[in-house]
Write a protein that holds these residues in place. Sequence first.
Motif, mmCIF file in Angstrom:
data_model
loop_
_atom_site.group_PDB
_atom_site.id
_atom_site.type_symbol
_atom_site.label_atom_id
_atom_site.label_comp_id
_atom_site.label_asym_id
_atom_site.label_seq_id
_atom_site.Cartn_x
_atom_site.Cartn_y
_atom_site.Cartn_z
ATOM 1 N N THR A 180 -1.219 0.149 -3.760
ATOM 2 C CA THR A 180 -2.188 1.201 -3.465
ATOM 3 C C THR A 180 -3.480 0.991 -4.235
ATOM 4 O O THR A 180 -4.578 1.271 -3.734
ATOM 5 C CB THR A 180 -1.593 2.578 -3.814
ATOM 6 N N LEU A 237 2.683 1.447 -6.162
ATOM 7 C CA LEU A 237 1.514 1.898 -6.918
ATOM 8 C C LEU A 237 0.477 0.780 -7.027
ATOM 9 O O LEU A 237 -0.711 0.992 -6.751
ATOM 10 C CB LEU A 237 1.938 2.360 -8.311
ATOM 11 N N ALA A 286 1.283 9.033 -11.829
ATOM 12 C CA ALA A 286 2.349 8.194 -11.273
ATOM 13 C C ALA A 286 2.787 7.149 -12.291
ATOM 14 O O ALA A 286 3.989 6.911 -12.486
ATOM 15 C CB ALA A 286 1.869 7.515 -9.991
ATOM 16 N N ILE A 317 1.715 9.370 -6.195
ATOM 17 C CA ILE A 317 0.978 8.357 -5.421
ATOM 18 C C ILE A 317 0.488 8.949 -4.109
ATOM 19 O O ILE A 317 -0.666 8.752 -3.707
ATOM 20 C CB ILE A 317 1.866 7.118 -5.160
ATOM 21 N N TYR A 356 -2.822 8.695 -9.650
ATOM 22 C CA TYR A 356 -2.291 7.404 -10.047
ATOM 23 C C TYR A 356 -1.944 7.327 -11.531
ATOM 24 O O TYR A 356 -0.958 6.680 -11.909
ATOM 25 C CB TYR A 356 -3.271 6.301 -9.642
#
Length: 353
Positions: free
Chosen positions: A74, A71, A47, A39, A44
């Motif tokens: 974000t 996550l 992640a 992250i 992503y």
Amino acid sequence: MTDHGKRVAAMLMTMGVICACGCGSNYRHGNVDSALTHIENFEYAEAEESLNNAEKQGEDERLLCRARGILYRTLGQYDLAIDEFLKSLAATDGIPNDMDYDTNFYLADAYIKLGRYPEAIEVYDAILDIRKKDKDAFYMRGIARLKNEDHDGAYSDFSKAMSLSQRDYDLRIMIYKALSEAGYEDEGKAILEACLSDGDQNMTNYEKGQISYYLGNNADAQSYLELARNERDSQKAPVVLLLGQTGERQGDYNYAVSVYKTFLAEDPNHPDIYNQLGLCQIRMGDYDGAVSSFEEGLALNDTAYYQALLLNEITAYEYAGNFTQAKALMEKYRKAYPDDKDAEREEIFLSTR
């Protein structure tokens, strides 16, 4: 208190219960740690894969849900983030620690992002029921109340936060900014003016310069900041950053550029100053110089400033008429920061160039 508020409060109270060793929690979290690193590096998809592996391998649920929440936050998927943060809090089975409270701050922030201010306020209420002198919770509840059009409640919270930290001038500046943005600039200025009139003998030249700058007293700010820049033991970077901006405010961009470049020649590890230098160069029409400054800042790989530097570099290329490079960087930016709606509109604009 609503059912939701009671649920958050109950979770926080549960966090205060001491359980015996061997509660059954699995504290292995290698994949969760990897996900957080991904992250931080804007990776992503990687992640998400790490978090799926963490779930398959039975890693600690509290940490897993918290990481999933980060996550989703974000990515701008705030509803999903809220669900994960609530799951993380519900999975807590020990003595509360800083991470648990940090999760609550994430939760409240997600509510604010969605405009669900009453629910954010309830989270801060629950935090303050346990930590009755948490300055940050008072400040953030004040922000939520201000956005919820509760001026008096917000001002009360700001006052409590300030009373808990008598010499925190950064806090007072943040409160000034919040009040100003909400249309209460005179109240914000009164808070800053009190800082100077209270006669704090320990107030540094930098702090006096900060307050003067935000009050719009540029000449006084510049005088104090020049004194601070020449002090042997002061932290020079924040002084230089603000000193250059006093020059910019007065239209003296050559002075500002000189201040920034002189400092960076001696200490180049400051992405925030590269960013401000680049912005100054854009205003001067030196787009090539601005691009160079932003790239030097990006090369430092500081996640706190990476987004601003990359977006400003795109702007510099646009001003220079190099739309091909601007488009390429915007694709990179949108992949890293998919929740930036302003950038989404800018990407559409660039697609027509």
